[in-house]
Scaffold this motif. Structure first.
Motif, PDB file in Angstrom:
ATOM      1  N   THR A 110      -8.161   3.900  -5.721  1.00  0.00           N
ATOM      2  CA  THR A 110      -8.226   5.281  -6.201  1.00  0.00           C
ATOM      3  C   THR A 110      -7.574   6.217  -5.179  1.00  0.00           C
ATOM      4  OG1 THR A 110     -10.329   5.749  -5.114  1.00  0.00           O
ATOM      5  CG2 THR A 110     -10.437   4.772  -7.335  1.00  0.00           C
ATOM      6  N   TRP A 111      -7.420   7.486  -5.590  1.00  0.00           N
ATOM      7  CA  TRP A 111      -6.903   8.497  -4.667  1.00  0.00           C
ATOM      8  C   TRP A 111      -7.803   8.631  -3.453  1.00  0.00           C
ATOM      9  CZ3 TRP A 111      -2.284  10.056  -4.073  1.00  0.00           C
ATOM     10  CH2 TRP A 111      -1.407  10.107  -5.149  1.00  0.00           C
ATOM     11  N   ASP A 112      -9.106   8.496  -3.667  1.00  0.00           N
ATOM     12  CA  ASP A 112     -10.028   8.589  -2.527  1.00  0.00           C
ATOM     13  C   ASP A 112      -9.735   7.511  -1.493  1.00  0.00           C
ATOM     14  OD1 ASP A 112     -11.287  10.799  -3.601  1.00  0.00           O
ATOM     15  OD2 ASP A 112     -12.950   9.645  -4.461  1.00  0.00           O
ATOM     16  N   ASP A 113      -9.370   6.317  -1.958  1.00  0.00           N
ATOM     17  CA  ASP A 113      -9.007   5.239  -1.030  1.00  0.00           C
ATOM     18  C   ASP A 113      -7.774   5.621  -0.217  1.00  0.00           C
ATOM     19  OD1 ASP A 113     -11.067   3.491  -1.941  1.00  0.00           O
ATOM     20  OD2 ASP A 113      -9.803   2.916  -3.648  1.00  0.00           O
ATOM     21  N   LEU A 114      -6.804   6.222  -0.880  1.00  0.00           N
ATOM     22  CA  LEU A 114      -5.568   6.601  -0.190  1.00  0.00           C
ATOM     23  C   LEU A 114      -5.799   7.754   0.779  1.00  0.00           C
ATOM     24  CD1 LEU A 114      -2.971   6.367  -3.097  1.00  0.00           C
ATOM     25  CD2 LEU A 114      -3.673   4.599  -1.470  1.00  0.00           C
ATOM     26  N   VAL A 115      -6.584   8.742   0.349  1.00  0.00           N
ATOM     27  CA  VAL A 115      -6.889   9.892   1.208  1.00  0.00           C
ATOM     28  C   VAL A 115      -7.699   9.448   2.423  1.00  0.00           C
ATOM     29  CG1 VAL A 115      -8.181  12.074   1.308  1.00  0.00           C
ATOM     30  CG2 VAL A 115      -6.723  11.561  -0.661  1.00  0.00           C
ATOM     31  N   GLY A 116      -8.500   8.407   2.239  1.00  0.00           N
ATOM     32  CA  GLY A 116      -9.342   7.914   3.321  1.00  0.00           C
ATOM     33  C   GLY A 116      -8.602   7.131   4.393  1.00  0.00           C
ATOM     34  N   GLY A 139      -0.082   7.006 -13.201  1.00  0.00           N
ATOM     35  CA  GLY A 139      -1.139   6.517 -14.073  1.00  0.00           C
ATOM     36  C   GLY A 139      -1.296   5.008 -14.099  1.00  0.00           C
ATOM     37  N   VAL A 140      -0.591   4.303 -13.225  1.00  0.00           N
ATOM     38  CA  VAL A 140      -0.764   2.853 -13.111  1.00  0.00           C
ATOM     39  C   VAL A 140      -2.126   2.589 -12.479  1.00  0.00           C
ATOM     40  CG1 VAL A 140       0.105   0.721 -12.046  1.00  0.00           C
ATOM     41  CG2 VAL A 140       1.723   2.456 -12.878  1.00  0.00           C
ATOM     42  N   LYS A 141      -2.865   1.648 -13.014  1.00  0.00           N
ATOM     43  CA  LYS A 141      -4.126   1.231 -12.398  1.00  0.00           C
ATOM     44  C   LYS A 141      -3.815   0.078 -11.462  1.00  0.00           C
ATOM     45  CE  LYS A 141      -6.943   2.596 -16.302  1.00  0.00           C
ATOM     46  NZ  LYS A 141      -6.320   2.434 -17.602  1.00  0.00           N
ATOM     47  N   VAL A 142      -4.234   0.221 -10.215  1.00  0.00           N
ATOM     48  CA  VAL A 142      -3.962  -0.788  -9.187  1.00  0.00           C
ATOM     49  C   VAL A 142      -5.282  -1.432  -8.781  1.00  0.00           C
ATOM     50  CG1 VAL A 142      -3.030  -1.204  -6.874  1.00  0.00           C
ATOM     51  CG2 VAL A 142      -1.963   0.519  -8.359  1.00  0.00           C
ATOM     52  N   TYR A 143      -5.304  -2.757  -8.820  1.00  0.00           N
ATOM     53  CA  TYR A 143      -6.499  -3.525  -8.473  1.00  0.00           C
ATOM     54  C   TYR A 143      -6.173  -4.478  -7.330  1.00  0.00           C
ATOM     55  CZ  TYR A 143      -8.194  -2.085 -13.072  1.00  0.00           C
ATOM     56  OH  TYR A 143      -8.590  -1.344 -14.163  1.00  0.00           O
ATOM     57  N   GLN A 144      -7.168  -4.675  -6.456  1.00  0.00           N
ATOM     58  CA  GLN A 144      -7.065  -5.715  -5.436  1.00  0.00           C
ATOM     59  C   GLN A 144      -8.163  -6.732  -5.696  1.00  0.00           C
ATOM     60  OE1 GLN A 144      -7.144  -3.861  -1.573  1.00  0.00           O
ATOM     61  NE2 GLN A 144      -4.933  -3.575  -1.600  1.00  0.00           N
ATOM     62  N   HIS A 171       0.816  -1.219   0.000  1.00  0.00           N
ATOM     63  CA  HIS A 171       0.000   0.000   0.000  1.00  0.00           C
ATOM     64  C   HIS A 171       0.850   1.271   0.000  1.00  0.00           C
ATOM     65  CE1 HIS A 171      -2.990  -2.962   1.121  1.00  0.00           C
ATOM     66  NE2 HIS A 171      -3.945  -2.059   0.986  1.00  0.00           N
ATOM     67  N   ALA A 172       2.039   1.184   0.577  1.00  0.00           N
ATOM     68  CA  ALA A 172       2.907   2.359   0.641  1.00  0.00           C
ATOM     69  C   ALA A 172       3.442   2.749  -0.738  1.00  0.00           C
ATOM     70  CB  ALA A 172       4.065   2.099   1.607  1.00  0.00           C
ATOM     71  N   TYR A 173       3.373   1.835  -1.709  1.00  0.00           N
ATOM     72  CA  TYR A 173       3.822   2.136  -3.074  1.00  0.00           C
ATOM     73  C   TYR A 173       2.690   2.693  -3.942  1.00  0.00           C
ATOM     74  CZ  TYR A 173       7.961  -0.591  -1.931  1.00  0.00           C
ATOM     75  OH  TYR A 173       9.104  -1.057  -1.355  1.00  0.00           O
ATOM     76  N   TYR A 174       1.467   2.574  -3.502  1.00  0.00           N
ATOM     77  CA  TYR A 174       0.330   2.981  -4.329  1.00  0.00           C
ATOM     78  C   TYR A 174       0.355   4.447  -4.752  1.00  0.00           C
ATOM     79  CZ  TYR A 174      -2.055  -1.479  -3.225  1.00  0.00           C
ATOM     80  OH  TYR A 174      -2.417  -2.798  -3.098  1.00  0.00           O
ATOM     81  N   PRO A 175       0.719   5.397  -3.874  1.00  0.00           N
ATOM     82  CA  PRO A 175       0.700   6.794  -4.324  1.00  0.00           C
ATOM     83  C   PRO A 175       1.573   7.046  -5.556  1.00  0.00           C
ATOM     84  CG  PRO A 175       0.815   6.719  -1.942  1.00  0.00           C
ATOM     85  CD  PRO A 175       1.006   5.303  -2.431  1.00  0.00           C
ATOM     86  N   ALA A 176       2.774   6.503  -5.568  1.00  0.00           N
ATOM     87  CA  ALA A 176       3.665   6.694  -6.719  1.00  0.00           C
ATOM     88  C   ALA A 176       3.058   6.074  -7.973  1.00  0.00           C
ATOM     89  CB  ALA A 176       5.040   6.096  -6.433  1.00  0.00           C
ATOM     90  N   LEU A 177       2.478   4.887  -7.823  1.00  0.00           N
ATOM     91  CA  LEU A 177       1.867   4.219  -8.972  1.00  0.00           C
ATOM     92  C   LEU A 177       0.691   5.021  -9.520  1.00  0.00           C
ATOM     93  CD1 LEU A 177       1.896   0.493  -7.781  1.00  0.00           C
ATOM     94  CD2 LEU A 177       3.488   1.603  -9.367  1.00  0.00           C
ATOM     95  N   LEU A 178      -0.200   5.443  -8.641  1.00  0.00           N
ATOM     96  CA  LEU A 178      -1.373   6.191  -9.084  1.00  0.00           C
ATOM     97  C   LEU A 178      -0.974   7.528  -9.705  1.00  0.00           C
ATOM     98  CD1 LEU A 178      -4.005   5.536  -6.267  1.00  0.00           C
ATOM     99  CD2 LEU A 178      -3.690   4.328  -8.432  1.00  0.00           C
TER     100      LEU A 178
END
Length: 172
Positions: free
Chosen positions: A147-153, A78-83, A68-75
């Motif tokens: 999404t960014w909303d997930d990270l901000v949340g 423009g990388v799409k991240v799916y779980q 999860h700590a890598y998600y901000p850089a990916l998003l």
């Protein structure tokens, strides 16, 4: 003296940087080193459809939260991240354009790529690439898009936990 070869990582990086249309990745774990995450972000920033799918049902908490700590850089790139939510995702595949697929035992984490004795096979076959892309598309139906909303949340505590796990993930 044992020499560490990073051949699988180099195959992943080369695939990312030579993809023209898309590169779709599945791995249950994601704790990359800097060259690998840089290649992912570079490919996405250059207009390649880079998608990364990992498990959303973890069997090991530390690598799960470290990812999860890598998600901000990916998003940001423009990388799409799916779980994947329909169970534990164990697939380890890479599909590049409509040209080839990489299938094997190697996770997208530094321990698997560099420390363990993993293997991958590269299939230069359009039919295989198409079949794996079709399966990937079906698997997305059972995923949550990050999404960014997930990270901000995320709470400050959760972000701290993820960063600490990222810091220690290579040691465990």
């Amino acid at each position: 003296v044992q020499t560490t070869f990073k051949t699988i990582r180099d195959v992943f990086i080369t695939s990312l940087l030579t993809a023209r249309e898309r590169i779709w990745i599945q791995s249950p774990y994601f704790v990359p080193d800097e060259p690998l995450i840089t290649a992912m972000c570079t490919a996405a920033s250059s207009g390649v459809d880079v998608r990364f799918m990992m498990t959303g049902v973890p069997d090991k908490k530390i690598p799960f939260y470290a990812a999860h700590a890598y998600y901000p850089a990916l998003l940001r790139a423009g990388v799409k991240v799916y779980q994947y939510k329909a169970g534990f995702l164990h697939a380890k595949t890479v599909t590049v354009d409509h040209q080839f697929s990489i299938i094997g035992t190697c996770n997208w984490d530094i321990r698997s790529i560099i420390l363990h004795d993993e293997v991958v096979a590269i299939f230069y076959d359009r039919k295989v690439a198409t079949d794996y892309a079709d399966q990937y598309a079906r698997d997305i139906d059972d995923c949550a898009l990050i999404t960014w909303d997930d990270l901000v949340g995320l709470s400050r505590r959760q972000r701290f936990r993820n960063s600490v796990y990222r810091l220690f993930s290579r040691l465990l």
